[in-house]
Design an enzyme around this catalytic site. Structure first.
Site, PDB file in Angstrom:
ATOM      1  N   GLY A   1      50.415 128.024 135.698  1.00  0.00           N
ATOM      2  CA  GLY A   1      51.491 128.677 134.954  1.00  0.00           C
ATOM      3  C   GLY A   1      52.255 127.899 133.904  1.00  0.00           C
TER       4      GLY A   1
ATOM      5  N   GLY B   1      51.253 126.101 131.294  1.00  0.00           N
ATOM      6  CA  GLY B   1      50.631 125.911 129.974  1.00  0.00           C
ATOM      7  C   GLY B   1      51.474 126.592 128.894  1.00  0.00           C
TER       8      GLY B   1
ATOM      9  N   CYS C   1      50.316 129.945 128.110  1.00  0.00           N
ATOM     10  CA  CYS C   1      50.062 130.681 129.335  1.00  0.00           C
ATOM     11  C   CYS C   1      51.251 131.573 129.627  1.00  0.00           C
ATOM     12  CB  CYS C   1      49.898 129.633 130.426  1.00  0.00           C
ATOM     13  SG  CYS C   1      50.088 130.262 132.049  1.00  0.00           S
TER      14      CYS C   1
END
Ligand code: 5GP
Length: 371
Positions: free
Chosen positions: A179, A181, A184
């Protein structure tokens, strides 16, 4: 309902505390490390920073340029066997690792690569959710097929599953973080995640607690969420053995994809002297055109855009968990590498660590008030 009251920390929640040091200069800090692995008999030497397998990043040129620093490029999943062999032959098996998903077709592709190369490649088994029971078995099957390869697999974010992947999945390096990133959206779309810093700390502790009879430890690769070289330092000091970076390398020279350019325009006087010049998005039609890179369309690999672009198609049961945005042109990737390595060397002098492997032992952290 079980709610853990133990607060989990992100990189932003902590700072590294300076220590007395005998180091006189950043030049003295050595960033190259040797690694032995829990399963693979190989020894790897280099700077344990890995370019993420996001498609615009992992070009052949990126692998060649990063291999000069003895850094790794995790080649993306969409190369065919011949392209992979070609890149590995030039960049070297040590520094060009091959990413695959959880598909037995990918194992077949790796077998072809291995045969053509005359040697097993190093492998990154990359799935968004490494918690599926079938994942451990898949990793084990990869290990049984490529017994001397260095195998990195994830992503997961908690210590117990790291232990399981290493012990039962035949994995050498457990890839962690879900999660964080920068491209992301998993945290926003699904509410799933963990604190980045706590994840490194807890998973590192668990992996390093595993030791073979020959004294070889389990290892972790922290993947995602490093926005600055300071975050890189915090991850390494916090316990990451390897570090995967995506956005930090985005928009650099060997990236490929949809570049946006800008064009030079100039007004000259009768003596052909430039009296005014500017850069604009539209091509004024000069021959030859003078243009420069302005930005690159960059995207998360779980975005609908990526799924469509790379042939998987938009699936109605899946939400997009990745962003699509333009990133500014940053110049040659070597400049970014120097910034990161400079940050790490300086961090080493602040904490009195001459060797990268000592960063974790030497570092002390404080929790800080974020705002
Ligand atoms: P960054 O260094 O950009 O913060 O993080 C890079 C990492 O983000 C990648 O290595 C990968 O693990 C993760 N990532 C890349 N694209 C996506 C995406 O679309 N969705 C999710 N959930 N993670 C992504």
């Amino acid at each position: 309902m079980l709610i853990s009251q133990d607060i989990k920390l992100d990189f932003d929640d902590v700072l590294i505390v300076p220590q007395r040091t005998t180091l006189e200069s950043r030049k003295e800090v050595v960033l190259e490390r040797n690694f032995k692995f829990y399963h693979s008999p190989r020894i790897w030497t280099g700077i344990p920073i890995v370019c993420s397998n996001m498609v615009p990043l992992t070009t052949k040129e990126m692998a060649l340029r990063l291999s000069k620093f003895k850094m790794i490029t995790a080649l993306h999943k969409y190369y065919d066997a011949n392209e992979l062999v070609n890149i590995l032959n030039e960049a070297g098996v040590d520094y060009a690792w091959i990413s695959i998903g959880k598909s037995y077709d990918d194992i077949e592709k790796l077998k072809i690569v291995s045969e053509k190369l005359g040697k097993n490649p190093n492998i990154v088994i990359d799935v968004p959710n490494g918690y599926m029971e079938s994942f451990v078995k898949f990793c084990k099957d990869v290990r049984n097929t490529f017994n001397d390869s260095i195998i990195c697999a994830g992503n997961v974010t908690t210590p117990e599953i790291c232990e399981e992947l290493i012990i039962h999945g035949g994995v050498d390096i457990c890839k962690i973080q879900i999660g964080p990133g920068q491209f992301c959206q998993t945290r926003m779309v699904t509410g799933v995640g963990y604190g980045t810093f706590s994840c490194v700390n807890e998973c590192g502790h668990a992996a390093h607690g595993l030791k073979t009879e020959a004294g070889r430890l389990g290892l972790i690769m922290s993947d995602g969420g490093c926005r600055t070289s300071g975050d890189v330092c915090k991850a390494i000091c916090g316990g990451a053995d390897f570090l995967m970076l995506g956005t930090l390398f985005s928009g650099t020279d060997p990236c490929e994809g949809e570049w946006e350019y800008e064009y030079r325009c100039a007004i000259v006087n009768n003596d052909r002297e430039v009296v005014n010049e500017w850069w604009q998005p539209n091509d004024p039609g000069y021959d030859p055109p003078e243009k420069r890179k302005k930005s690159l369309k960059f995207y998360g690999m779980s975005s609908h855009y990526a799924q469509q672009k790379h042939g998987e198609g938009k699936k109605t049961y899946r939400a997009s968990e990745g962003k699509v945005e333009k990133v500014p042109y940053k110049g040659p990737v070597e400049d970014i590498v120097q910034e990161i390595l400079g940050g790490l060397r300086s961090c080493g002098t602040y904490i009195g660590a001459k060797y990268l492997k000592d960063f974790n032992k030497c570092a002390k952290f404080v929790r800080i008030n974020r705002k």
